[in-house]
Motif scaffolding. Structure first.
Motif, mmCIF file in Angstrom:
data_model
loop_
_atom_site.group_PDB
_atom_site.id
_atom_site.type_symbol
_atom_site.label_atom_id
_atom_site.label_comp_id
_atom_site.label_asym_id
_atom_site.label_seq_id
_atom_site.Cartn_x
_atom_site.Cartn_y
_atom_site.Cartn_z
ATOM 1 N N UNK A 101 -8.712 0.315 12.422
ATOM 2 C CA UNK A 101 -7.686 1.357 12.394
ATOM 3 C C UNK A 101 -6.368 0.771 11.936
ATOM 4 N N UNK A 102 -6.053 -0.435 12.432
ATOM 5 C CA UNK A 102 -4.797 -1.077 12.024
ATOM 6 C C UNK A 102 -4.820 -1.332 10.520
ATOM 7 N N UNK A 103 -5.971 -1.805 10.052
ATOM 8 C CA UNK A 103 -6.092 -2.086 8.624
ATOM 9 C C UNK A 103 -5.902 -0.808 7.815
ATOM 10 N N UNK A 104 -6.571 0.245 8.246
ATOM 11 C CA UNK A 104 -6.485 1.528 7.560
ATOM 12 C C UNK A 104 -5.041 2.009 7.480
ATOM 13 N N UNK A 105 -4.337 1.964 8.617
ATOM 14 C CA UNK A 105 -2.948 2.423 8.614
ATOM 15 C C UNK A 105 -2.106 1.579 7.674
ATOM 16 N N UNK A 106 -2.335 0.261 7.710
ATOM 17 C CA UNK A 106 -1.578 -0.628 6.831
ATOM 18 C C UNK A 106 -1.793 -0.264 5.377
ATOM 19 N N UNK A 107 -3.067 -0.105 5.000
ATOM 20 C CA UNK A 107 -3.381 0.170 3.611
ATOM 21 C C UNK A 107 -2.810 1.507 3.166
ATOM 22 N N UNK A 108 -2.933 2.516 4.005
ATOM 23 C CA UNK A 108 -2.433 3.830 3.615
ATOM 24 C C UNK A 108 -0.922 3.797 3.423
ATOM 25 N N UNK A 109 -0.222 3.100 4.283
ATOM 26 C CA UNK A 109 1.233 3.079 4.116
ATOM 27 C C UNK A 109 1.625 2.225 2.914
ATOM 28 N N UNK A 110 0.884 1.139 2.681
ATOM 29 C CA UNK A 110 1.229 0.287 1.544
ATOM 30 C C UNK A 110 0.876 0.952 0.221
ATOM 31 N N UNK A 111 -0.180 1.759 0.230
ATOM 32 C CA UNK A 111 -0.656 2.357 -1.010
ATOM 33 C C UNK A 111 0.438 3.140 -1.710
ATOM 34 N N UNK A 112 1.309 3.776 -0.917
ATOM 35 C CA UNK A 112 2.375 4.564 -1.518
ATOM 36 C C UNK A 112 3.274 3.706 -2.399
ATOM 37 N N UNK A 113 3.329 2.410 -2.102
ATOM 38 C CA UNK A 113 4.188 1.523 -2.886
ATOM 39 C C UNK A 113 3.463 0.872 -4.050
ATOM 40 N N UNK A 114 2.166 1.097 -4.140
ATOM 41 C CA UNK A 114 1.412 0.459 -5.202
ATOM 42 C C UNK A 114 1.317 1.384 -6.392
ATOM 43 N N UNK A 115 1.350 0.771 -7.598
ATOM 44 C CA UNK A 115 1.269 1.625 -8.776
ATOM 45 C C UNK A 115 -0.166 1.817 -9.231
ATOM 46 N N UNK A 116 -0.922 0.712 -9.283
ATOM 47 C CA UNK A 116 -2.280 0.801 -9.813
ATOM 48 C C UNK A 116 -3.253 -0.102 -9.072
ATOM 49 N N UNK A 117 -4.529 0.224 -9.230
ATOM 50 C CA UNK A 117 -5.611 -0.628 -8.723
ATOM 51 C C UNK A 117 -6.362 -1.080 -9.968
ATOM 52 N N UNK A 118 -6.165 -2.297 -10.414
ATOM 53 C CA UNK A 118 -6.762 -2.655 -11.695
ATOM 54 C C UNK A 118 -7.087 -4.151 -11.787
ATOM 55 N N UNK A 119 -8.213 -4.448 -12.427
ATOM 56 C CA UNK A 119 -8.600 -5.838 -12.655
ATOM 57 C C UNK A 119 -7.821 -6.459 -13.814
ATOM 58 N N UNK A 120 -7.261 -5.614 -14.671
ATOM 59 C CA UNK A 120 -6.584 -6.141 -15.850
ATOM 60 C C UNK A 120 -5.185 -6.606 -15.460
#
Lengths: 313, 285, 344
Positions: free
Chosen positions: C190-209
């Motif tokens: 749950x802690x991980x999930x909350x962390x990721x969801x809040x951080x995601x707003x600050x991320x632009x992309x999910x990309x290997x390139x």
């Protein structure tokens, strides 16, 4: 007596013609049946079976029957307190993808129809040239073209450079990595699949009917709406099918232009065969998608075959 | 009224050139503009790609100077040759197979009353369209894998050709069917009236009239096969790398490189030559 | 007359036989853009073997293909956790590299690894670390913390790329929260999930390139691997690779032979060939990652002066790269749900 013999003979001939008709039709569709049956349906059957199996630890399947994968589409055991409840996550992803595909289809129709009409109304000798012109970009690999689109619409790309040079904007428009960018990319990929069927339909359009419309004092718009479009319907439908369905299952374009922040159906399924290591669930997801689309297609087929269509002459 | 002959388009063409007509009945305002813009936008990315293939520096955003260096590199690259060969082979074979099958199937399923099994045929033909690529990919890979492991059968590059044919068939089928549905039955009936056998009627009347549909279908099929990535990625075996796979390998690790641009430029030139040739040949007939 | 014909036939046959008698073939399946052509040329000449090379873009793609069977490949290059999976699923041939002549050259740190203790199946190819790069011109503070990824300062918000890789991302998150990896504990998740969801707003992309994203200026911070970081730095000099105090991930790619390989002997020759220092240097010189063979450094620096001194390769003392084994099915299932929720 001669009459009876004659009518018998006629019946026989008719029966023979009937058989020949059926045979010809069946023979003609034979190759398609065989090729698609063996190399299309058989693999899919394997996948259908997989969707009822249990995923193996590291990918692949265990031969154990279960409905879990289909149930799991709508319901989940909550990871934190282990109760079964409705989870709209997957529905959300499906719905969003459907919307995107629908927008893409409509957009490609709006752009493709005038283009196809224009092409079909060129003098006959020119037409091949226009078909050539439309098809040529698609000889460049799609991956490269999509990356080129990326170059154009990114923050420091062509579009923003031009807009800034024109003074229209101060800050760059964030076009890339949005759903709009995905739609642009899909539109770009699938435009010929709308234009070419439309063109084939429109090219055979009997312009005497159009002329008749004008003779009856119809405006251009009315002629378009009441005469041209209905007559072009087979092409429109073919085009829409050829755009909507691949757009639904698109994988590479959303990957490159979407930024990866949100799943589409394509990436959701792909990840099941990848890091998620849940092949059966991936298969189930795919079959759910296919079921919906197949249903719609079947409805269409039932409604157009068997009925007498417009037969000229 | 007397001027209106029974033929189709030629009458309309004459009509639009007839003196006294206030406007061209075929022209729709704005359509031409849309068409031209559409084509211009289609070509923009291509021009960028081709343009930067001549760029001396490695950058794909800043132009430095003209250079043919990347073309030399590409032409000397054996991997690219191999990939190109494979791609062309697969696409050509798949197109031929798919178009023939699709034409036959279209003839079988249109312009007649419903016959037993017709819906099945139609569904089967369009099935590949409905399936997401990734699923076809895994399904087909598993299928050929099983075949190889259980029965020892391996068709080599035939695997890829057959797989491609399957998903090319619907793309060839739909334009042909659309064309067929719009065709004038009277012409074939006339041929029959003139004592032509069904085969002759087909060869001399139906087929030529169907040609635009067939060309459309074949063109679509070729493009689909040429460009395919997801399915090819999983089904290809050793030594069967195609251009899309090769390019993806480059793009994925290193990003857009000038070599990749150069490949596209070369492909474009080849296709221009190819299509121009067929265009000229078509005109002569 | 007959004798002459016979003689000519013998000569012709032996010539033809000689030309046909190449010492076999070898079919390699590797990551894209990861194999030095010079390496292949050298091997081909040395052993008279014809080599073909095809590529894949992820372990899972390779696994899916190999699992389907009948691929015709002899050699694959799985990452650490994938080797473990393939060994457990009996997909690899036990070629016993520990008994090959060049085995002594392997760096002892890479001999008893969790995925192949004692090296009975695989030889090292390249290895590296996964962390992130950040443009020091845009952010002036201490870069050695994962807080930049999960709780970024205003100047980096919206300018971040993370790898589209569930395992790399979750491991980084768990490290930041100081929680164990391969974690099935609901509270921790749950802690991980909350962390990721809040951080995601600050991320632009999910990309290997990652290279493309950083060099084009789309983002100013990107989760990436050390070799890629070095390449990015060469194009964008203000960029630096972070060694987070919370922990850093390690990965290692290995060369293994498939159980149904048709050219088993050549595959073994290839494995031995790769453990030679000079050849290992060729491997590293192409993709610019480190290798695990002792003695190759001096060759690497001959090919590319200063290569082994790159800051990206110098892990600070006290910080050990963590090689994370594959998680159990239960944990992976839970991770999947979080991943889907993250991306819905």
């Amino acid at each position: 007596m001669a009459l009876a013999a004659a009518s018998d003979h006629i019946a026989q001939v008719q029966a023979g013609a009937e058989r020949r008709f059926l045979l010809t039709r069946q023979l003609l569709s034979g190759p398609a049946m065989i090729v698609v049956g063996v190399f299309g349906v058989l693999p899919l059957t394997i996948m259908l079976i997989y969707s009822f199996l249990v995923p193996a630890t590291y990918g692949g399947v265990e031969w154990e029957f279960t409905f879990e994968n289909y149930i799991g589409f709508l319901f989940q055991r909550d990871i934190f307190d282990d109760t079964l409840h409705f989870v709209p996550d997957y529905l959300q992803i499906y719905f969003r993808t459907f919307l995107l595909a629908a927008f893409t289809t409509v957009a490609s129709l709006i752009i493709g129809f005038p283009t196809a009409y224009f092409m079909a109304t060129r003098p006959p000798r020119q037409r091949n040239f226009w078909v050539f012109l439309i098809t040529l970009p698609f000889w460049t690999n799609l991956l490269i073209r999509t990356y080129a689109i990326q170059l154009i619409i990114r923050d420091e790309g062509l579009v923003n450079d031009v807009l800034r040079w024109l003074g229209a904007i101060d800050q760059p428009l964030h076009i890339l990595y949005t759903n709009f960018a995905i739609m642009l990319g899909l539109l770009y990929s699938f435009l010929p699949f709308m234009v070419l069927p439309l063109y084939t339909s429109l090219e055979k359009l009997d312009f005497r009917l159009v002329e008749a419309g004008f003779d009856l004092y119809a405006t251009r718009g009315k002629v378009l709406r009441r005469i041209v479009i209905p007559l072009a319907k087979p092409g429109i439908i073919a085009g829409c099918i050829l755009v909507f369905i691949p757009a639904l299952g698109a994988y590479v374009t959303p990957l490159i232009l979407g930024g990866g922040k949100q799943h589409m159906i394509g990436s959701l399924i792909a990840v099941q065969f990848g890091t998620s290591r849940n092949w059966p669930f991936g298969c189930a997801l795919a079959f759910i998608l296919m079921a919906v689309v197949l249903l719609a297609l079947l409805v269409y087929v039932r409604s157009t075959t068997g009925k007498s269509k417009v037969v000229h002459g | 009224m007397a001027e209106q002959a029974l033929s189709a388009s030629p009458a309309a063409d004459r009509a639009s050139r007839r003196p006294g007509r206030r406007f061209d009945l075929k022209r729709q305002p704005g359509f031409g503009a849309v068409a031209v813009t559409c084509i211009a936008v289609l070509y923009a990315p291509i021009l960028i790609v081709v343009g930067f293939a001549f760029n001396e520096s490695r950058s794909v955003t800043r132009w430095s100077s003209f250079s043919l260096e990347w073309f030399e590199k590409v032409l000397a690259n054996d991997d690219i040759h191999n990939a190109a060969k494979n791609t062309l082979l697969i696409a050509s074979c798949a197109t031929i197979i798919a178009t023939i099958i699709a034409t036959a199937a279209a003839l079988a399923t249109t312009r007649s009353r419903a016959w037993r099994g017709q819906t099945t045929v139609y569904t089967l033909i369009n099935l590949p369209l409905v399936v997401p690529e990734i699923v076809t990919a895994v399904a087909t890979a598993s299928f050929f894998g099983l075949l190889a492991v259980l029965a020892g059968i391996s068709l080599g590059i035939g695997n890829l050709i057959l797989t491609h044919s399957v998903f090319c068939i619907p793309f060839a089928y739909l334009p042909i069917r659309a064309r067929l549905e719009d065709m004038d039955l009277t012409l074939e009936q006339a041929a029959a009236d003139l004592y032509a056998t069904p085969w002759q009627a087909f060869r001399r009347v139906t087929l030529p009239l169907l040609t635009p549909g067939i060309s459309s279908g074949a063109a679509l099929a070729f493009i689909i096969s040429f460009d395919d990535f997801t399915i090819t990625q999983l089904v290809a075996g050793a030594g069967q790398t195609t251009l899309p796979l090769y390019i993806w390998g480059q793009l994925h690790k290193v990003g857009v490189t000038p070599e990749v641009n150069a490949i596209s430029a070369i492909l474009l030139v080849i296709s221009i030559l190819f299509v121009t040739l067929s265009f000229l040949v078509g005109r002569r007939r | 007359m007959k004798l002459r014909v016979f003689g000519a036939a013998v000569v012709a046959l032996s010539l033809a036989g000689g030309a046909a008698r190449a010492d076999g073939e070898l079919h390699i399946f590797n990551w894209g853009d990861y194999t030095n052509p010079k390496l292949i040329e050298k091997f081909q000449k040395q052993y008279n073997v014809k080599v073909t090379l095809d590529d894949y873009d992820s372990n899972e793609t390779m696994l899916a293909k190999v699992r389907a069977g009948g691929t015709g490949y002899d050699v694959v290059v799985p990452s650490d956790y994938t080797v473990k999976i393939m060994v457990e699923e009996d997909m690899l041939a036990k070629t016993e590299p520990d008994q090959m002549s060049n085995f002594k050259n392997i760096d002892p740190k890479f001999v008893d690894v969790y995925w192949d203790k004692g090296r009975h199946y695989s030889v090292p190819w390249q290895w590296g670390t996964t962390s992130f790069v950040v443009d020091t011109a845009k952010y002036k503070g201490d870069i050695n913390t994962l807080a930049l990824m999960f709780a970024p300062p205003p100047e980096l918000q919206g300018r971040i790329n993370v790898l589209d890789d569930m395992n790399s991302l979750f491991n980084a998150g768990l490290r930041y929260l100081n929680l164990p990896r391969c974690n099935g504990n609901p509270e921790d998740l749950k802690k991980l999930y909350d962390l990721l969801m809040s951080a995601k707003a600050q991320w632009r992309t999910f990309d290997y390139d990652t290279i493309g994203k950083m060099t084009s200026g789309d983002v100013d911070l990107s989760q990436t691997w050390n070799g890629a970081a070095r390449r990015i730095r060469l194009q964008r000099p203000t960029v630096a690779y972070s060694f987070p105090k919370e922990g850093i991930e390690g990965w290692a790619d290995n060369v293994a032979v498939l159980k149904d390989a048709k050219n088993m002997e050549n595959a073994k020759l290839w494995q031995n060939f790769l453990m030679d220092p000079e050849n290992a240097a060729l491997i590293s010189d192409f993709a610019k990652y480190q290798n695990a063979i002792l003695g190759s450094d001096k060759f690497s620096n001959q090919l590319d002066p200063g290569f082994t001194d790159s800051p990206e390769f110098k892990v600070p003392a006290g910080l050990e790269p963590e090689f994370v084994p594959p998680c159990s099915k239960e944990v992976t299932d839970k991770y999947n749900k979080i991943w889907t929720a993250l991306k819905k």
